[in-house]
Scaffold this motif. Structure first.
Motif, PDB file in Angstrom:
ATOM      1  N   HIS A   3      58.332 -58.163  72.976  1.00  0.00           N
ATOM      2  CA  HIS A   3      57.884 -56.771  73.107  1.00  0.00           C
ATOM      3  C   HIS A   3      57.224 -56.503  74.452  1.00  0.00           C
ATOM      4  O   HIS A   3      56.877 -55.368  74.754  1.00  0.00           O
ATOM      5  N   THR A   4      57.008 -57.526  75.277  1.00  0.00           N
ATOM      6  CA  THR A   4      56.512 -57.278  76.629  1.00  0.00           C
ATOM      7  C   THR A   4      57.657 -56.893  77.570  1.00  0.00           C
ATOM      8  O   THR A   4      57.413 -56.446  78.670  1.00  0.00           O
ATOM      9  N   THR A   6      60.597 -54.647  79.131  1.00  0.00           N
ATOM     10  CA  THR A   6      60.702 -53.211  79.345  1.00  0.00           C
ATOM     11  C   THR A   6      62.154 -52.772  79.315  1.00  0.00           C
ATOM     12  O   THR A   6      63.021 -53.404  79.910  1.00  0.00           O
ATOM     13  N   ALA A  40      60.403 -46.305  72.062  1.00  0.00           N
ATOM     14  CA  ALA A  40      58.946 -46.419  72.095  1.00  0.00           C
ATOM     15  C   ALA A  40      58.352 -46.314  70.693  1.00  0.00           C
ATOM     16  O   ALA A  40      57.381 -47.007  70.370  1.00  0.00           O
ATOM     17  N   VAL A  44      58.515 -50.732  71.261  1.00  0.00           N
ATOM     18  CA  VAL A  44      59.087 -51.450  72.404  1.00  0.00           C
ATOM     19  C   VAL A  44      58.799 -50.661  73.674  1.00  0.00           C
ATOM     20  O   VAL A  44      58.953 -49.435  73.706  1.00  0.00           O
ATOM     21  N   SER A  45      58.401 -51.336  74.746  1.00  0.00           N
ATOM     22  CA  SER A  45      58.075 -50.685  76.007  1.00  0.00           C
ATOM     23  C   SER A  45      59.312 -50.053  76.625  1.00  0.00           C
ATOM     24  O   SER A  45      60.346 -50.712  76.787  1.00  0.00           O
ATOM     25  N   SER A  47      60.844 -46.935  79.596  1.00  0.00           N
ATOM     26  CA  SER A  47      60.604 -46.004  80.692  1.00  0.00           C
ATOM     27  C   SER A  47      61.866 -45.182  80.909  1.00  0.00           C
ATOM     28  O   SER A  47      62.986 -45.709  80.814  1.00  0.00           O
ATOM     29  N   THR A  66      55.952 -39.130  76.792  1.00  0.00           N
ATOM     30  CA  THR A  66      54.781 -39.991  76.987  1.00  0.00           C
ATOM     31  C   THR A  66      53.953 -40.104  75.706  1.00  0.00           C
ATOM     32  O   THR A  66      53.357 -41.151  75.446  1.00  0.00           O
ATOM     33  N   GLY A  69      54.872 -42.955  73.699  1.00  0.00           N
ATOM     34  CA  GLY A  69      54.525 -44.258  74.264  1.00  0.00           C
ATOM     35  C   GLY A  69      55.428 -44.685  75.399  1.00  0.00           C
ATOM     36  O   GLY A  69      55.202 -45.723  76.035  1.00  0.00           O
ATOM     37  N   ALA A  70      56.482 -43.898  75.688  1.00  0.00           N
ATOM     38  CA  ALA A  70      57.377 -44.218  76.810  1.00  0.00           C
ATOM     39  C   ALA A  70      56.817 -43.634  78.104  1.00  0.00           C
ATOM     40  O   ALA A  70      56.002 -42.710  78.086  1.00  0.00           O
ATOM     41  N   GLY A  71      57.278 -44.162  79.228  1.00  0.00           N
ATOM     42  CA  GLY A  71      56.856 -43.672  80.531  1.00  0.00           C
ATOM     43  C   GLY A  71      57.934 -42.816  81.180  1.00  0.00           C
ATOM     44  O   GLY A  71      59.110 -42.900  80.837  1.00  0.00           O
TER      45      GLY A  71
END
Length: 301
Positions: A3-4, A6, A40, A44-45, A47, A66, A69-71
Motif C-alpha cells: 500500500h506504499t 503509488t 483511493a 491505495v495511494s 495521483s 483530494t 485521498g488521491a492527489g
C-alpha cells in the motif's frame, strides 16, 4: 506490491451534466478521475495527472478527488475552462454523452510522474483525443519499458474516437500489463467477435491479464491459467455511470494487494474479479460515479 506503492492515473477529469426528468444535475466525472477516486477509496495511494481549469468546476473536481485521498498532479492546472460531458440517461439507466473537452498534457511532467509510480493507468478519451492522446500513449509505453505495471481501460466513446479506434486501442493494449474493457468496447473494436476470442486477441498483443465486463452477466477474464468467469452482484440499478471505472479501480487495488493476480494464479484472479463486480454493483446502486470504500466492499463480499 504494498500500500506504499503509488498509482498514477493519466487522463481526463470533467463535469458530467446529467439530464434527468427535465432538470440538470452536475457531477464530478471523467473515467480516469473516477478511477483515481475509486483507487483511493480502496486505501491505495493514487495521483491524477489531468487537465483542470482554474474555475469553479475545476476546483470542485479537485476537491472531490483530494477528499477521496488521491492527489492532483501540479501540472494538471490550466487557465482554460474545465471540460464537460452532458449525459442523457436512457430508460435502462445507461447514458449517452455529448462532450466539450480539450485534452492536452505536458510530456515531461507525464514522464516524470510515471517514473515515480509503481502502477500507471490510462484510458478513455485520454488515449484517443489529440494532442494529449499521443503523450498518454507514449507515457504508457515508457512505463512498461521501465518495468512498471501498466493498466488500460479503452472506454471507447464513439463520438470522440474517430472511425477506427482499433489502432490506438491496440497500441495501448500492447503497452499494458492488464487490460479491462467492456462488452460495448469489444463490439466497437472487434465487431461480431465472440468474447473469448476478443480476450485472446488482446492477450496476444502482450498483456498478462485481459478482463471483459458484461454488465448484468458479470465478468470474464483471461490470464496465464486460462479463462475465469464471475457472476454480477444483483442490485437495484440507479444508473450505470462510473460502474466500469469502479470495476477498474478495484482491479488496480487488487493488483497492489496481490501481485499473484498477474502470475497465473487462478484463485487470485477470481478473487480480484469477484471484488470488482461487487465494487461495480455497489456503484450502480446509487446515482452518479460514487465508488465504494474498501470497508463497504468488504461488508458486501
Amino acid at each position: 506490491m504494498t500500500h506504499t506503492d503509488t498509482v498514477l492515473v493519466v487522463g481526463e477529469a470533467l463535469i458530467d451534466i446529467v439530464e434527468r426528468d427535465g432538470a440538470d444535475a452536475e457531477h464530478v466525472g471523467g473515467s480516469p478521475a473516477n478511477v483515481a477516486v475509486g483507487i483511493a477509496r480502496q486505501g491505495v495511494s493514487a495521483s491524477l495527472l489531468t487537465r483542470l481549469g482554474r474555475d469553479d468546476r475545476g476546483r470542485r473536481i479537485a476537491d472531490q478527488v483530494t477528499a477521496s485521498g488521491a492527489g492532483i498532479h501540479a501540472s494538471s492546472w490550466t487557465d482554460a475552462a474545465t471540460s464537460t460531458a452532458r449525459a442523457r440517461l436512457r430508460a435502462d439507466g445507461s447514458a449517452e454523452y455529448d462532450f466539450d473537452i480539450v485534452w492536452e498534457l505536458d510530456a515531461a511532467a507525464a514522464e516524470a510522474a510515471a517514473g515515480a509510480a509503481s502502477v500507471v493507468h490510462s484510458g478513455s478519451i485520454a488515449l484517443f483525443l489529440q494532442p494529449g492522446g499521443e503523450v498518454a500513449l507514449a507515457t504508457l509505453e515508457r512505463a512498461r519499458e521501465a518495468g512498471r505495471v501498466v493498466t488500460v481501460d479503452p472506454n471507447v466513446r464513439p463520438a470522440l474516437v474517430g472511425d477506427d479506434p482499433r489502432p490506438v486501442a491496440e497500441r495501448a493494449f500492447a503497452a499494458a500489463t492488464l487490460v479491462k474493457l467492456s462488452d460495448e468496447d469489444a463490439e466497437a473494436l472487434y465487431p461480431g467477435v465472440l468474447a473469448a476470442q476478443v480476450l485472446e486477441t488482446i492477450a496476444a498483443l502482450g498483456p498478462q491479464v485481459v478482463v471483459m465486463t458484461r454488465g448484468g452477466e458479470g465478468a470474464l477474464a483471461l490470464g496465464a491459467s486460462g479463462h475465469v468467469e464471475v457472476a454480477p452482484l444483483r442490485v437495484d440499478v440507479a444508473d450505470t455511470i462510473g460502474a466500469g471505472d469502479a470495476f477498474m479501480a478495484s482491479l488496480i487495488a487488487s493488483l497492489v494487494d496481490d501481485a499473484r493476480l498477474l502470475t497465473g494464479d487462478a484463485d487470485a484472479l477470481h478473487r480480484a474479479l469477484r471484488r470488482a463486480v461487487v465494487t461495480a454493483g455497489i456503484t450502480v446502486s446509487r446515482p452518479g460515479a460514487n465508488p465504494p470504500t474498501r470497508t463497504e466492499v468488504d461488508a458486501a463480499l
